[in-house]
Structure formats: C-alpha cells, structure tokens
Enzyme design. Structure first.
Site, PDB file in Angstrom:
ATOM      1  N   HIS A  73      47.276  35.917  34.842  1.00 54.80           N
ATOM      2  CA  HIS A  73      47.524  34.520  34.464  1.00 54.80           C
ATOM      3  C   HIS A  73      49.006  34.195  34.611  1.00 54.80           C
ATOM      4  O   HIS A  73      49.875  35.033  34.352  1.00 54.80           O
ATOM      5  CB  HIS A  73      46.996  34.203  33.058  1.00 54.80           C
ATOM      6  CG  HIS A  73      47.579  34.998  31.935  1.00 54.80           C
ATOM      7  ND1 HIS A  73      48.779  34.680  31.342  1.00 54.80           N
ATOM      8  CD2 HIS A  73      47.124  36.090  31.278  1.00 54.80           C
ATOM      9  CE1 HIS A  73      49.023  35.537  30.359  1.00 54.80           C
ATOM     10  NE2 HIS A  73      48.050  36.416  30.308  1.00 54.80           N
ATOM     11  N   ASP A  75      50.525  31.611  33.035  1.00 56.47           N
ATOM     12  CA  ASP A  75      51.111  30.928  31.873  1.00 56.47           C
ATOM     13  C   ASP A  75      51.641  31.914  30.844  1.00 56.47           C
ATOM     14  O   ASP A  75      51.317  33.102  30.859  1.00 56.47           O
ATOM     15  CB  ASP A  75      50.091  29.985  31.218  1.00 56.47           C
ATOM     16  CG  ASP A  75      48.879  30.712  30.641  1.00 56.47           C
ATOM     17  OD1 ASP A  75      48.389  31.653  31.290  1.00 56.47           O
ATOM     18  OD2 ASP A  75      48.438  30.344  29.541  1.00 56.47           O
ATOM     19  N   GLU A 129      45.613  30.848  30.367  1.00 55.51           N
ATOM     20  CA  GLU A 129      44.860  31.911  29.672  1.00 55.51           C
ATOM     21  C   GLU A 129      45.162  31.924  28.187  1.00 55.51           C
ATOM     22  O   GLU A 129      44.347  32.356  27.389  1.00 55.51           O
ATOM     23  CB  GLU A 129      45.205  33.277  30.291  1.00 55.51           C
ATOM     24  CG  GLU A 129      44.350  34.430  29.775  1.00 55.51           C
ATOM     25  CD  GLU A 129      44.901  35.103  28.517  1.00 55.51           C
ATOM     26  OE1 GLU A 129      44.149  35.850  27.880  1.00 55.51           O
ATOM     27  OE2 GLU A 129      46.080  34.871  28.159  1.00 55.51           O
ATOM     28  N   GLU A 130      46.378  31.468  27.836  1.00 60.69           N
ATOM     29  CA  GLU A 130      46.840  31.630  26.453  1.00 60.69           C
ATOM     30  C   GLU A 130      46.308  30.563  25.499  1.00 60.69           C
ATOM     31  O   GLU A 130      46.634  30.583  24.322  1.00 60.69           O
ATOM     32  CB  GLU A 130      48.380  31.621  26.410  1.00 60.69           C
ATOM     33  CG  GLU A 130      49.044  32.742  27.200  1.00 60.69           C
ATOM     34  CD  GLU A 130      48.926  34.113  26.530  1.00 60.69           C
ATOM     35  OE1 GLU A 130      48.249  34.206  25.489  1.00 60.69           O
ATOM     36  OE2 GLU A 130      49.503  35.067  27.065  1.00 60.69           O
ATOM     37  N   GLU A 158      46.801  42.593  32.762  1.00 58.21           N
ATOM     38  CA  GLU A 158      47.268  42.324  31.390  1.00 58.21           C
ATOM     39  C   GLU A 158      48.015  43.550  30.869  1.00 58.21           C
ATOM     40  O   GLU A 158      47.791  44.669  31.333  1.00 58.21           O
ATOM     41  CB  GLU A 158      46.064  42.059  30.478  1.00 58.21           C
ATOM     42  CG  GLU A 158      45.379  40.722  30.710  1.00 58.21           C
ATOM     43  CD  GLU A 158      46.081  39.552  30.034  1.00 58.21           C
ATOM     44  OE1 GLU A 158      47.210  39.750  29.525  1.00 58.21           O
ATOM     45  OE2 GLU A 158      45.507  38.453  30.027  1.00 58.21           O
TER      46      GLU A 158
HETATM   47 ZN   LIG Z   1      47.943  37.840  28.761  1.00 59.23          ZN
END
Ligand SMILES: [Zn+2]
Length: 356
Positions: A73, A75, A129-130, A158
């Site tokens: 991701h 973001d 994603e956050e 991640e």
């Molecule tokens: Zn993450």
C-alpha cells in the site's frame, strides 16, 4: 514536480525507500505518489501498466506457467512531525518507513530491474489500506478488475522484520444481551436483575479454553474475550437490560460461519447478535511458489495473529503471506524507522526467489 523516482534512484532499494518516504502520502492523499510510481513503471519496457484511482498495477506477460503478486500500500497514517526522512547510522527514520514504504521500495525496485523473472509477476501499489475497508485499493480492484488479482501466490510486503507471516486469524464481534424487569430497589422482588444474569455469561468466558491450532507449521492461538459490558438505569432501579460485548479471534481452520456457530454454542441459551466479522486465511504454504519462496528466505514461517489484507487474497482462493523489511512494532509510531540492512536483505531474498 519532477519525479524523484529517477532511474538511478530505482536501482537502489535503500535510496528508493527514502525517496518514497519523502513523497507524503497520507490515506486519501495518494495522487502524487501514485503519479510518481505510475510514471516510473511506464518507462519500463517489459511491463504493462494500468491504473484505477490511485492504485497502480504493472505486470509481466512472459507466458510463464505461474504468476505471483507482489503488493504494497502507498498510503501512511498521518504524519507526526516525522517527515522528511532522516538517516542515523543504519536506520532510516520517517513516516511510512516501516509501514510500508521499505516494502513498496522492494517491489518497485524488482519491477524495474528484473525483466525476466522465473514466474510472471503482477506488482500492485494500492491506496488507502490504513483506513476503512470501503476505500481500500485492493478492495476496489477486487470488484472492478478481478483479473488483476489472479495469481498462484501473493506476497504482501507489510512489515514482518524479515520473517514470513502466513495466513491470518479471523475475528467475530458479538453482543450477548440479558433481559430483566425493572423495579424499585426497595421492592426488588418485583423485578428481575439483568446485570445478575450476566454472571453466567462471564463464568462461561472464564471457563473457556481457547484452542491452539497448527497449520502448515504455523501456530495460531485463539482467544475469546469480553471487551465491553454495559447495563444499569439508576442507583435505585433494578436494571432490565445488560449487554456483554465479546470478541473471538479464530484460527483459519474454521470458516467464518463455523466461528459464528461456535459462538452460538458457547452462549447457548442466551440471546446473541453478531455485530461484525471477518474470515481468517489459511497459510497456503504448500503451493510450489510458496515453498520456493520459503526456501529463498531460509527461515520457518510464523502465524499472523492480526487481520491483514492477506485475507482478501485468501477469499479469492489465492494463498498469501506477509514478508517485509519493516518492524511491525514500529508501525504508526512517531519514531518509525527501518533498518537499511533489512531492506538490502529483502531485495537479495526476492532476487534469489524470482531471478532465473
Ligand atoms: Zn501496512
């Protein structure tokens, strides 16, 4: 703005990590970083590139038998006075270094520098994603372009501090409701106390023995907990209502439906309402690309206990795992940082796995 992701930056995953961190990209504000990533990928001859919203997809089309996904991701959580990035000894500090621009840098570096991987590769750089799932780029792509997600294995970069975390546990939230009858406490025999009725619910929770389940060498520890309790009307009223909120974390050998049934069994005889749930994901480490990935990393996988986007792939029948250079304990922290050595190790491992 000139694109900071120049060819000489893209060839070095450490320099690239810093360049990505220095393009601020808090959730819902990912246009600039997505522009930079898209532009860098479009200059590469061996990739076909597509974009939807601020999610960028690039893939090889080499006609290999198998395809893998590398995903990250774009973001970050809100900046906390921790941009631009700084370097102290072997550490890069800054918002998003660990979660997860160090991982994004690995995927982008490979996308640009590995024209001839042993599997076809789909690179996914996605937005939001956050925050709530409705904005999640993977979620949007699942609906609009399901073909982008077809693969034999997905690796999410991640933060795992260089270990492999496979699958993930599912989660169910529910409320157990107790009913009574109001009365003045001076004439309590006329009422039925709903808070007292919660005693049996709490005893069942106290007596509950959570399972430990091992799948493909990964050990998942379940848990069932009361997380909130409410009830009461006034200091002189026998209460007629009480609610106990419970949360079950379940191993991925149970389906979501089986987890719901399990909760209903535990609280048999009580009124139970499921308020939220998400399925787990089996580790899926028996597929050939996953076995070869584990061989390249060279350490035993561990279970992922929290819920991650891995489960979105699992729901599509794609085995998925987390593997990234960041330290998950530092994610979302003001002193967030990533070790330069972990970035270099990660790049070397992915090359061992994907280069021919
Ligand atoms: Zn993450």
């Amino acid at each position: 703005m000139a694109n900071p992701l120049t060819p000489d930056v893209l060839v070095d995953p450490v320099v690239l990590t810093r360049a990505l961190v220095d393009v601020e990209s808090v959730s819902r504000d990912e246009k600039v970083i997505a522009d930079c990533v898209e532009d860098a990928l479009r200059k590469v001859g061996h990739l076909s590139v597509r974009r939807v919203g601020n999610t960028v997809m690039a893939r090889t089309k080499l006609g290999r038998d198998q395809r893998v996904i590398l995903a990250g991701h774009l973001d970050t959580v809100p900046v906390d006075d921790n941009l631009p990035s700084t370097v102290v000894d072997d550490l890069i500090y800054g918002c998003g270094t660990s979660d997860m621009k160090g991982g994004v840098a690995l995927a982008l570096h490979l996308a640009v520098t590995l024209p001839d991987p042993r599997y076809d590769v789909t690179y996914l750089f996605y937005e939001s994603e956050e925050i709530e799932s409705e904005h999640n780029g993977l979620n949007l792509v699942t609906g609009a372009h399901p073909k982008w997600l077809q693969a034999d294995l997905a690796v999410l970069l991640e933060p795992t501090y260089g270990t492999v975390e496979a699958g993930c546990q599912g989660t169910v939230s529910a409320q157990v409701s107790l009913r009574g009858r109001r009365a003045h406490t001076a004439r309590a025999w006329r009422g039925v106390n709903a808070i007292h009725a919660a005693g049996e619910v709490l005893r069942r929770l106290e007596a509950y023995h959570p399972r430990t389940v091992t799948i493909d060498g990964c050990t998942y520890r379940e848990g069932l907990n009361a997380v909130r309790i409410f009830g009461g009307v006034a200091g002189n009223v026998v209460p007629d209502e009480c609610g106990v909120e419970v949360n079950l974390r379940f191993a991925p050998d149970r389906s979501e439906k089986q987890a719901h049934e399990h909760l209903r069994e535990v609280f048999d005889g009580f009124q139970l309402e499921i308020t939220d749930s998400a399925p787990g994901a089996r580790p899926g480490l028996d597929a050939a690309p996953a076995r070869e990935f584990l061989a390249a990393v060279g350490i035993e996988p561990a279970a992922k206990l929290g819920w991650t986007d891995v489960a979105r792939f699992a729901a599509l029948g794609i085995p998925a795992l987390n593997y990234g250079p960041g330290d998950p304990a530092l994610a979302h922290a003001p002193d967030e940082h990533v070790e330069i050595g972990k970035i270099r190790d990660g790049a070397a491992t992915l090359y061992r796995w994907l280069a021919r």
